[in-house]
Write a protein that holds these residues in place. Structure first.
Motif, short mmCIF file in Angstrom:
data_model
loop_
_atom_site.label_atom_id
_atom_site.label_comp_id
_atom_site.label_asym_id
_atom_site.label_seq_id
_atom_site.Cartn_x
_atom_site.Cartn_y
_atom_site.Cartn_z
N ALA A 65 0.81 -1.22 0.00
CA ALA A 65 0.00 0.00 0.00
C ALA A 65 0.85 1.26 0.00
O ALA A 65 0.49 2.27 0.62
N GLY B 242 1.00 1.46 -5.03
CA GLY B 242 -0.27 0.82 -4.71
C GLY B 242 -1.41 1.80 -4.62
O GLY B 242 -2.53 1.53 -5.06
N ALA C 245 -6.17 -3.44 0.36
CA ALA C 245 -4.72 -3.59 0.29
C ALA C 245 -4.19 -4.24 1.54
O ALA C 245 -4.87 -4.30 2.58
#
Length: 324
Positions: free
Chosen positions: A150, A154, A170
């Protein structure tokens, strides 16, 4: 008069000089090297090292016992190949290219998701065979994507996937609130999250915790209609286990930009799989990316000259730069 700052730039053999550094030629003595002997000679007199050849071990082999290096900058998002013990134990600041590749990689991922949803690989195959075959395809609205990693890449991937109506969750080192995602879970919950994911996107860096993360056990938790997209690091996925999952129908497809071994060997069964898309570690390399890398370093160099905090400082124990 104080001596000029000396910057040593390590280029891969046959690679041109990093563009964009012309802007600071009057502020620093810049030396480009690619041969190991030249690097070995240059490093003891370097104040700053810029690495564009990050896929080899040449830097560690040439690392001097005595030096005055204060800062090392990697022109890549991943720094795993640079985290050798002598550097990790030192007080040298390490920065990376966080942010430069985010949009390009996110667009690659969106393209891969659409490729699978609209069965484009089959369209291309049928076109080559001159076959007219009507089929139904998938809608992305409401489908679930699980992003493993993340960080900034991401988050950009999540922004584009949510833009087409997907639900995006995530995993990160710890659970947290993040407006870019519908939810962020702790990495330890990965296997519990995999069964519900229609698309699994790897954007994580390579660390001791992520190496081999996607193995036989992980693929066993994914549902047979799921697709895997890896734009993180190749060794996060065990290639043999991925091949087994694809051949056994445990996974519907994969889009792979990175691999355990690069280039991907010519005899890899992945090349000939009709449900696999392969690219040559290029997901984030947009037109002009090298100049953008040079300009990013120049911006950071000017902060360094002003003794201001640098951007994209890497936590050397974790192997990546945090958002802060």
């Amino acid at each position: 008069m104080s001596r000029p700052t000396r910057i040593v730039v390590l280029n891969a053999p046959g690679e041109g000089e990093l563009p964009g550094l012309e802007a600071i030629r009057g502020e620093a003595d810049i030396v480009h090297v690619s041969a190991e002997d030249d690097l070995r000679a240059a490093l003891p007199r370097a104040d700053i090292v810029v690495v564009t050849d990050f896929r080899t071990a040449v830097l560690r082999r040439a690392w001097p016992r005595n030096h005055r290096i204060q800062w090392l900058h990697a022109t890549s998002a991943g720094v795993d190949r640079l985290m050798f013990p002598e550097l990790v134990r030192s007080d040298i600041v390490v920065t990376n290219a966080r942010g430069v590749f985010d949009r390009g990689i996110a667009e690659y991922v969106l393209g891969a998701v659409l490729l699978f949803a609209k069965d484009t690989l089959t369209n291309i195959r049928l076109q080559r065979e001159h076959l007219w075959r009507h089929r139904e395809t998938e809608l992305l609205d409401g489908r679930m994507a699980l992003i493993v990693g993340a960080g900034s890449i991401g988050r950009e991937v999540a922004t584009l996937l949510r833009g087409v109506g997907m639900r995006v969750i995530a995993t990160a080192s710890r659970a947290r609130e993040d407006a870019a995602f519908d939810a962020v879970h702790a990495s330890r919950d990965l296997h519990q999250l995999l069964p519900d994911a229609d698309f699994v996107v790897i954007t994580a860096p390579l660390t001791d915790q992520t190496r081999g993360l996607f193995d036989h056990a992980a693929f066993g938790h994914m549902h047979p209609g799921a697709r895997l997209i890896n734009v993180g690091r190749g060794p996060i996925v065990r290639t043999a286990d991925l091949v087994e999952a694809l051949q056994g129908g445990k996974l519907a497809g994969a889009a792979l930009d990175v691999f355990e071994e690069e280039p991907l060997p010519e005899d890899s069964p992945l090349w000939d799989m009709s449900n696999v898309m392969i690219s040559a570690h290029m997901a984030g390399d947009f037109s002009g990316w090298q100049k953008a890398l040079g300009e990013q370093f120049v911006d950071n160099f000017r902060l360094w000259r002003q003794q201001k905090p640098l951007r994209n400082i890497v936590d050397k124990t974790r192997g990546y730069a945090s958002a802060s």
